[in-house]
Design a protein around this motif. Sequence first.
Motif, PDB file in Angstrom:
ATOM      1  N   MET A  81      47.379 -24.964 118.425  1.00 22.51           N
ATOM      2  CA  MET A  81      48.323 -24.841 119.675  1.00 22.51           C
ATOM      3  C   MET A  81      49.990 -24.907 119.669  1.00 22.51           C
ATOM      4  N   LEU A  82      50.649 -24.810 118.165  1.00 23.59           N
ATOM      5  CA  LEU A  82      51.750 -24.315 118.150  1.00 23.59           C
ATOM      6  C   LEU A  82      52.251 -22.922 117.853  1.00 23.59           C
ATOM      7  N   LEU A  83      50.936 -22.432 118.038  1.00 19.67           N
ATOM      8  CA  LEU A  83      50.697 -20.900 117.255  1.00 19.67           C
ATOM      9  C   LEU A  83      50.629 -20.494 118.652  1.00 19.67           C
ATOM     10  N   PHE A  84      49.834 -20.729 119.750  1.00 18.63           N
ATOM     11  CA  PHE A  84      49.338 -19.842 120.568  1.00 18.63           C
ATOM     12  C   PHE A  84      50.251 -20.728 122.198  1.00 18.63           C
ATOM     13  N   GLY A  85      51.645 -21.470 121.717  1.00 18.54           N
ATOM     14  CA  GLY A  85      52.130 -22.111 122.718  1.00 18.54           C
ATOM     15  C   GLY A  85      51.701 -23.111 123.558  1.00 18.54           C
ATOM     16  N   ILE A  86      50.084 -23.677 123.091  1.00 22.46           N
ATOM     17  CA  ILE A  86      49.964 -24.226 124.816  1.00 22.46           C
ATOM     18  C   ILE A  86      50.250 -25.552 124.226  1.00 22.46           C
ATOM     19  N   ASP A  87      49.851 -27.186 125.490  1.00 24.51           N
ATOM     20  CA  ASP A  87      49.906 -28.045 124.783  1.00 24.51           C
ATOM     21  C   ASP A  87      48.747 -28.957 125.597  1.00 24.51           C
ATOM     22  N   MET A 107      46.428 -25.712 108.841  1.00 20.03           N
ATOM     23  CA  MET A 107      45.791 -24.313 109.390  1.00 20.03           C
ATOM     24  C   MET A 107      45.798 -24.297 110.944  1.00 20.03           C
ATOM     25  N   GLY A 108      46.226 -23.050 111.290  1.00 20.26           N
ATOM     26  CA  GLY A 108      45.794 -23.167 112.951  1.00 20.26           C
ATOM     27  C   GLY A 108      44.324 -22.693 113.304  1.00 20.26           C
ATOM     28  N   THR A 109      44.195 -23.577 114.139  1.00 15.41           N
ATOM     29  CA  THR A 109      42.379 -23.822 113.843  1.00 15.41           C
ATOM     30  C   THR A 109      41.952 -24.441 115.301  1.00 15.41           C
ATOM     31  N   TRP A 110      41.062 -24.088 116.057  1.00 12.55           N
ATOM     32  CA  TRP A 110      40.580 -25.212 116.526  1.00 12.55           C
ATOM     33  C   TRP A 110      38.799 -24.407 116.615  1.00 12.55           C
ATOM     34  N   GLU A 111      37.900 -25.971 117.339  1.00 16.05           N
ATOM     35  CA  GLU A 111      36.287 -25.811 117.113  1.00 16.05           C
ATOM     36  C   GLU A 111      36.142 -24.682 118.435  1.00 16.05           C
ATOM     37  N   THR A 112      35.204 -24.049 118.939  1.00 11.17           N
ATOM     38  CA  THR A 112      34.610 -24.356 120.347  1.00 11.17           C
ATOM     39  C   THR A 112      33.687 -24.304 120.200  1.00 11.17           C
ATOM     40  N   ASP A 113      32.833 -24.943 121.184  1.00 10.54           N
ATOM     41  CA  ASP A 113      31.750 -25.087 121.868  1.00 10.54           C
ATOM     42  C   ASP A 113      30.653 -24.674 122.545  1.00 10.54           C
TER      43      ASP A 113
END
Length: 505
Positions: free
Chosen positions: A203-209, A184-190
């Motif tokens: 990152m792949l979905l957002f095009g960032i590395d 799943m395209g996911t991330w966690e924000t603190d």
Amino acid sequence: MARLIADKDWSTTPLGARADWSPSLKLVVGIMTASGFPMALRWGPELVLIYNDGYRSILADKHPWALGLAFRVVWPEVVSELVPLQEAILAGESPGLYSEDLPLTVRRRGTNSETAHFTVSYSPVPDPFSPTGIGGVLVTAVETTERLKVEAELQFKTHELSEANRRLRDNRALYQSALAAGRMGTWETDLVAGTRLWTPEGMLLFGIDLPGGQGQVGGDKDEYWSALHPDDRHLMHEFHALAEKQDSFTSEYRVVRQDGTALWLRGHGRVVARTPDGKAHRLVSIVADVTERKAAEDHARFLMHELSHRSKNLLAVIQSISRRTARSATTMAEFEGRFGQRLQGLAASHDALFRNNWQGASLAELVRQQLVPFVEVQGARVALSGPDVVVSAEATQAIGLAIHELATNAIKYGALSVPEGKVKISWALDRGPYELLLKWVERGGPPVAPPSRNGFGHLVIGEMLERSLNAKVVVEFAVCGLEWSASIPATHLVVAAQNGIGPGA
């Protein structure tokens, strides 16, 4: 479906033989079968079903058995829900219906019932030969069952993921493994530390590395804010504000990756930890790429808008033809004959447009289609000549009506009313302000003279062309025969290639 409709013996159905169908029924069937969008027509008091290729998947096992049967026979399981609506439309009591994700319980694969969802539009089809003025109901439908299932699965997986986060918050390695396994395209924000932790899929979905998937919140280096479409960047602040008020929220937005690719994402955010004073601490976000779905929805809206626009324009023309014909007709039989012939001429113009996906029509093909009911084209009595020209949809309709009226007049009073009479239709291109010059010249017929009064034919071959196309029209009742010419601006030319066509071409 066009072939099945053409081959079917309609005399055994309530609609009767196809040759006896009203012009409105023939026209709407032609429009429907030329479209790739799922459409079905339900005609007459029995709501007899006619449909196109796009609608076959909705019928499933009921195709092709359903063609020509009454709605009550084909869909008995939804009669109570849909028949009153359609009968109200036929009676002129309802303007129609548009509904998104309409749930219906149907049987279309054996005897098994299933709940399917559809985004549908029910529209009345005017018909002057119907007692109520409405001949049938045109249905456009997109089945949304699978999309809703996918969205439900996504919500379910999001819920499962949130529960997993609660159980595994102290075991980051296992948490990362669960995300990777789910792809799943996911991330966690603190939100307290001002950091983000991305999965590779996110990152792949957002095009960032980012090294280690580590990002930051706020400032001009905020990778999430930078990837958002400029028109959607305000949403990031709204998401953070929502996190302070509620534990979860869903949204759709666009991102623009570094290679310029734009994606639509459907995301779900959930607060999995709060500070002692209740402020959001950790926010988990999951997204899915819904670009294709958004494109399909945009295309569906475009098609419905185009269908509505073209239908309204066509109905306005038909109403004008009806009013003008009624003014000059002295009996109902005369009105029916003239009105029916003019509708056939209008239908011939639309046939020419269908062959070019409504982008315009070949002028040569348009002229041929209009003359075929009257005389053999490119025979001894009729000659066509001119370059290969494609005219706009608006010009197709106006020119087609004009040629039809000229041919009708020639058959009744002009060159085509006697065996030795001839007609030459020619067109040429010029580089002046009026780039297309269309001519109709009659020879060998009886003497002609200006009509004692100006009827619908005079309006079509003169005023209508001048008003709708900004053309210049000249009509001369010469001793040797009628001569008509129209100078049409270049704005109504779609394609103009210098490839002449002449007799035998």
